[in-house]
Design an enzyme around this catalytic site. Structure first.
Site, PDB file in Angstrom:
ATOM      1  N   LYS A 118       0.820  -1.219   0.000  1.00  0.00           N
ATOM      2  CA  LYS A 118       0.000   0.000   0.000  1.00  0.00           C
ATOM      3  C   LYS A 118       0.852   1.267   0.000  1.00  0.00           C
ATOM      4  O   LYS A 118       0.471   2.278  -0.601  1.00  0.00           O
ATOM      5  CB  LYS A 118      -0.946  -0.002   1.205  1.00  0.00           C
ATOM      6  CG  LYS A 118      -2.085  -1.013   1.082  1.00  0.00           C
ATOM      7  CD  LYS A 118      -3.090  -0.864   2.201  1.00  0.00           C
ATOM      8  CE  LYS A 118      -4.270  -1.804   2.001  1.00  0.00           C
ATOM      9  NZ  LYS A 118      -5.284  -1.652   3.074  1.00  0.00           N
ATOM     10  N   LYS A 211      -6.665  -9.060  -8.131  1.00  0.00           N
ATOM     11  CA  LYS A 211      -7.784  -9.117  -7.207  1.00  0.00           C
ATOM     12  C   LYS A 211      -8.854  -8.101  -7.600  1.00  0.00           C
ATOM     13  O   LYS A 211      -8.529  -6.986  -8.027  1.00  0.00           O
ATOM     14  CB  LYS A 211      -7.289  -8.835  -5.787  1.00  0.00           C
ATOM     15  CG  LYS A 211      -8.336  -9.050  -4.697  1.00  0.00           C
ATOM     16  CD  LYS A 211      -7.720  -8.821  -3.335  1.00  0.00           C
ATOM     17  CE  LYS A 211      -8.763  -8.975  -2.232  1.00  0.00           C
ATOM     18  NZ  LYS A 211      -8.199  -8.703  -0.896  1.00  0.00           N
ATOM     19  N   LYS A 214     -12.076  -1.990  -5.893  1.00  0.00           N
ATOM     20  CA  LYS A 214     -12.814  -0.754  -6.188  1.00  0.00           C
ATOM     21  C   LYS A 214     -11.927   0.279  -6.862  1.00  0.00           C
ATOM     22  O   LYS A 214     -12.420   1.206  -7.494  1.00  0.00           O
ATOM     23  CB  LYS A 214     -13.386  -0.175  -4.902  1.00  0.00           C
ATOM     24  CG  LYS A 214     -12.349   0.499  -4.011  1.00  0.00           C
ATOM     25  CD  LYS A 214     -12.979   1.156  -2.815  1.00  0.00           C
ATOM     26  CE  LYS A 214     -11.958   1.960  -2.018  1.00  0.00           C
ATOM     27  NZ  LYS A 214     -11.438   3.123  -2.733  1.00  0.00           N
TER      28      LYS A 214
END
Length: 350
Positions: A118, A211, A214
């Site tokens: 991240k 994966k 959103k």
């Protein structure tokens, strides 16, 4: 004295809940409430660990918190029988996280792969909260002394850290814990993972190696829980496949990520195994399989979308559910915090 069996899990309110969230988490939440004592949390404190562009700012955070709550209820979670609340309403999450910050080791956090993913290359610019995220997650779970946590593959490492923190706390404060007469020196349980179902990791409809997310630029890569029936069917029919027919056995799905993903979605939504799905559709073309999958997705997901729309139209009702849930969660959390402070040696108001 054995620990009371209790399930804890949370979902971040970062917008656009999709099929991956549903199959990877929410559908299992619904199943577990039939057999376990469950606490389901909208983890809004975790949401703000990333930049404003990710969680959207104050207005979006409030809207998304209510939307996740609506998804829980629309999918079948009963907030009267189980606890549904948002994390920030219970101060014990932050209080216990600080104690755990002093138990956890920097080396443990430095090994967390999700922070590296991240934060990317610009780790020096990542928030301290993002680095410390797994400690707050441990506090979320252990504040309620939960024994079981439904997690996806990407959260297994964080759950292992929760177990390490619990064990170190028990070891570091063993004498003090025994002085409190608690569980023979074991104050916190070592929570066990629940990883269930054939599609715990749902992949993109446009790229079976990534994966479902959103943040993907293409809305066709995912089925949002707010999509209507026509949109759901259209996205399934447009999903990427390969030119070969469906195999008759699971081994034939190897090196075919898109086929494996669609079969896994069908299996999970129909509560069947991949092998069972392939026995029915193996040898056939994707066109007929996609039609069947589209019908299945619409039958399962469109009613949830409709109920979510109805629920979010009444924010006062959702807030009442969260307020009631937080009151019940706080009652458990406060007992844990009183004992934790006594164990550590903090003087508290009596």
């Amino acid at each position: 004295m054995p620990f009371v069996e209790r399930v804890f899990s949370g979902v971040q309110p970062t917008g656009n809940l999709h099929l991956g969230n549903y199959l990877g988490a929410i559908v299992n939440f619904v199943k577990m409430q039939e057999t376990h004592n469950c606490i389901y949390c909208v983890v809004d404190m975790h949401a703000i660990t990333q930049g404003l562009d990710v969680w959207g700012g104050p207005v979006e955070l409030a809207r998304n918190t209510r939307e996740v709550t609506a998804a829980f209820i629309a999918a079948g979670i009963d907030p009267k029988k189980h606890i549904v609340f948002n994390q920030s309403q219970v101060s014990g999450h932050a209080e216990l996280a600080w104690i755990f910050n002093c138990v956890a080791r920097m080396g443990w956090l430095g090994r967390m792969t999700q922070f590296k993913e991240k934060a990317g290359k610009d780790r020096e610019n990542a928030s301290v909260g993002l680095f410390d995220y797994p400690v707050l997650m441990a506090a979320d779970i252990l504040l309620y002394r939960a024994t079981h946590v439904p997690v996806g593959e990407d959260q297994k490492q964080h759950l292992e850290l929760s177990r390490d923190i619990a064990q170190k706390f028990n070891n570091d404060f063993g004498d003090s814990i025994r002085a409190q007469g608690t569980n023979d020196g074991l104050f916190f349980p070592l929570p066990e993972p629940f990883i269930t179902g054939p599609a715990t990791r749902v992949m993109s409809l446009r790229d079976g190696t990534k994966k479902m997310s959103k943040s993907d630029a293409s809305d066709n890569s995912r089925i949002n829980l707010t999509d209507d029936a026509d949109t759901i069917a259209q996205k399934i029919r447009k999903a990427k496949t390969d030119p070969e027919p469906l195999p008759s056995e699971e081994k034939g799905l190897e090196a075919r990520p898109e086929a494996d993903n669609l079969v896994g979605i069908f299996a999970a939504l129909s509560d069947r195994s991949k092998a069972d799905v392939l026995r029915e559709f193996g040898g056939g073309q994707f066109s007929s399989f996609k039609n069947a999958l589209a019908e299945l997705c619409v039958s399962k997901l469109a009613p949830i979308a409709g109920e979510m729309k109805r629920l979010v139209a009444d924010p006062g009702h959702i807030d009442a559910i969260l307020n009631d849930g937080s009151d019940r969660a706080r009652a458990i959390a406060e007992e844990t915090m009183k004992l934790s402070k006594d164990i550590v040696g903090f003087i508290r108001r009596r």
